[in-house]
Scaffold this motif. Structure first.
Motif, PDB file in Angstrom:
ATOM      1  N   GLU A 286       0.783  -1.415  -0.077  1.00 39.55           N
ATOM      2  CA  GLU A 286      -0.085   0.249   0.022  1.00 39.55           C
ATOM      3  C   GLU A 286       0.824   1.359   0.097  1.00 39.55           C
ATOM      4  O   GLU A 286       1.872   1.287   0.332  1.00 39.55           O
ATOM      5  N   TRP A 288       0.248   5.230   1.279  1.00 40.56           N
ATOM      6  CA  TRP A 288      -0.427   5.989   1.848  1.00 40.56           C
ATOM      7  C   TRP A 288       0.236   7.459   1.537  1.00 40.56           C
ATOM      8  O   TRP A 288       1.096   7.928   0.976  1.00 40.56           O
ATOM      9  N   LEU A 400      -5.471   5.205   0.424  1.00 38.40           N
ATOM     10  CA  LEU A 400      -4.513   4.325  -0.047  1.00 38.40           C
ATOM     11  C   LEU A 400      -4.421   3.694  -1.339  1.00 38.40           C
ATOM     12  O   LEU A 400      -5.491   3.764  -1.973  1.00 38.40           O
TER      13      LEU A 400
END
Length: 487
Positions: A286, A288, A400
């Motif tokens: 992911e 972010w 994300l």
């Protein structure tokens, strides 16, 4: 999988510690002021594109007084929320005014008459729409009134469906409407004088819609029609794979054509059920925003293959813990459509780094981003202190972007036969067949593909490409969302 609890750890202090909350606000704050403050604080902390939105800059407001006054002229919280998004890059963030309905929807509980459908433009290039019934939910009003897959409709309460009115006719607050059914008529449906009145009630849909096994010579082929990544059904999903395992299947068809997504953790479990030989290896990763990346270690942003399901509630209590029933497959066949989105695409993408993934269907949605649910409390979580009892607004902002172990994702969708091996094949509105049976053309083509390697496509038989503009699942609070849960 470590998830992110930021409020009070990060530079929301830029706003919250630089002001004395209500003391500096000379006019008594309204409920909308509080909601607007919650929206800004939540997006300032978590929004994926926070640094790209000038109004979300850390130094934008000196105190809550400034913030409240700045948004005071907006008509409602929805317009405030929309003003802070990075459109058109962000196609999927949204806000709801009833988080109870949103939470229920994540569990498959929705206000519904049970008729799940897609809406398609007429062939004659007008703005007229027709609906086709995809399937009917068990124990629903539509089920009791003999609505079935493949039925075509073009009017609601006597009015022709169009691009301009379908939302008002089908998705208003009204819980009853009359559906006017029609004959296909080469893509320009005409009424067949059949109508059925349907009523919406709160019903829960089991996303594990169909499981069965086909025996074709030496091949035992498992089939799963899976319609939502709902965490509360993880045990049932695991049980379905335990049954496949006991049946000694050596091929698997995963039908995600109507699956708009859901839980990232469930998507990770599903990938682990299909395989099993990659336990502990990287499944997905992911990205972010900069605030969160600076606050947590790199391993906080990875999701690994699992050999155990371990789900907890909002308070950290374990509610499900059991071993994953893995099949150890090195190849899978997945049925897709434009409604295949988010967590469904995550499974396809993540598995493609490890095993042979073959697709039958149409290009997927291209939703490679995920969200969290933010509430108006001190820590922006449901169980946080001082949860505002004067409203039920919650946000589902994108926080994300997710990719496979090779740092790949497909924001323009995953294309059968191009992005990955397979067959480009759309639904035939004149012959949808029965889901889970060989009369379903997509299932039949997949079975043929498995047993003979032959690729059959309807592209040569159809020169006109219909445009599907909406479907009933997109009108639910959960929509086509991919989400993570704070832990």
């Amino acid at each position: 999988m470590k998830k992110f609890f930021l409020y009070g750890l990060l530079a929301t202090a830029v706003l919250l510690t630089s002001c004395n909350k209500e003391k500096s606000y000379s006019i008594e704050s309204t409920v909308n002021d509080k909601i607007n403050g919650f929206i800004w604080i939540g997006l300032n902390n978590y929004y994926l594109w926070q640094k790209d939105v000038p109004d979300l800059a850390d130094g934008k407001f000196a105190n809550l007084s400034d913030l409240y006054l700045y948004f005071n002229g907006y008509s409602n919280p929805e317009t405030v929320f929309e003003s802070l998004l990075n459109r058109p890059t962000d196609r999927f963030s949204w806000i709801v005014e009833d988080y109870i309905a949103l939470e229920n929807s994540f569990q498959g509980i929705n206000l519904s008459n049970g008729m799940e459908f897609g809406l398609v433009l007429y062939k004659n290039k007008s703005n007229n729409l027709f609906g086709y019934v995809r399937y009917v939910i068990e124990n629903s009003d539509a089920a009791t009134k003999a609505v079935s897959r493949g039925m075509i409709f073009n009017t609601i309460n006597g009015s022709q469906l169009t691009l301009d009115n379908y939302n008002a006719l089908l998705f208003s607050d009204a819980t009853n409407y009359t559906v006017g059914f029609a004959d296909y008529n080469d893509g320009n449906p005409v009424s067949n004088n059949t109508s059925i009145s349907l009523s919406k009630i709160e019903i829960q849909e089991n996303p594990i819609a169909i499981t069965k096994v086909f025996t074709e010579g030496t091949k035992k082929i498992g089939y799963l029609l899976y319609n939502q990544f709902a965490r509360n059904y993880d045990a049932q999903l695991n049980a379905a794979f335990a049954n496949f395992k006991s049946e000694n299947i050596n091929e698997l068809i995963l039908d995600l054509r109507y699956n708009g997504g859901g839980s990232v953790s469930t998507a990770t479990y599903l990938g682990s059920m299909i395989t099993g030989q990659f336990n502990g290896q990287l499944y997905s990763q992911e990205v972010w925003n900069d605030k969160i990346k600076k606050a947590f270690s790199a391993d906080s942003f990875i999701n690994n293959f699992k050999n155990q399901i371990r789900n907890t509630d909002a308070n950290g209590n374990v509610i499900l813990q059991e071993s994953i029933q893995s099949l150890g497959l090195n190849k899978i066949y997945i049925i897709t459509s434009y409604s295949t989105a988010s967590a469904s695409e995550l499974v396809i993408n993540s598995l493609s780094s490890y095993i042979d993934v073959r697709l039958v269907g149409k290009t997927t949605r291209g939703k490679q981003v995920g969200s969290v649910t933010l509430y108006d409390s001190d820590n922006l979580q449901r169980n946080g202190a001082n949860l505002n009892q004067n409203h039920r607004y919650a946000m589902q902002p994108l926080v994300l972007e997710i990719s496979n172990k090779d740092n790949k994702n497909y924001p323009n969708g995953i294309i059968p036969g191009k992005t990955l091996p397979g067959i480009e094949l759309g639904e035939d509105y004149t012959n949808l067949g029965v889901l889970g049976e060989r009369s379903d053309p997509l299932l039949e083509s997949t079975l043929t593909y498995i047993t003979s390697g032959l690729k059959t496509s309807n592209k040569t038989n159809t020169t006109f490409e219909f445009k599907e503009v909406f479907n009933s699942k997109l009108a639910t609070p959960a929509k086509d969302n991919m989400f993570i849960n704070f832990k």
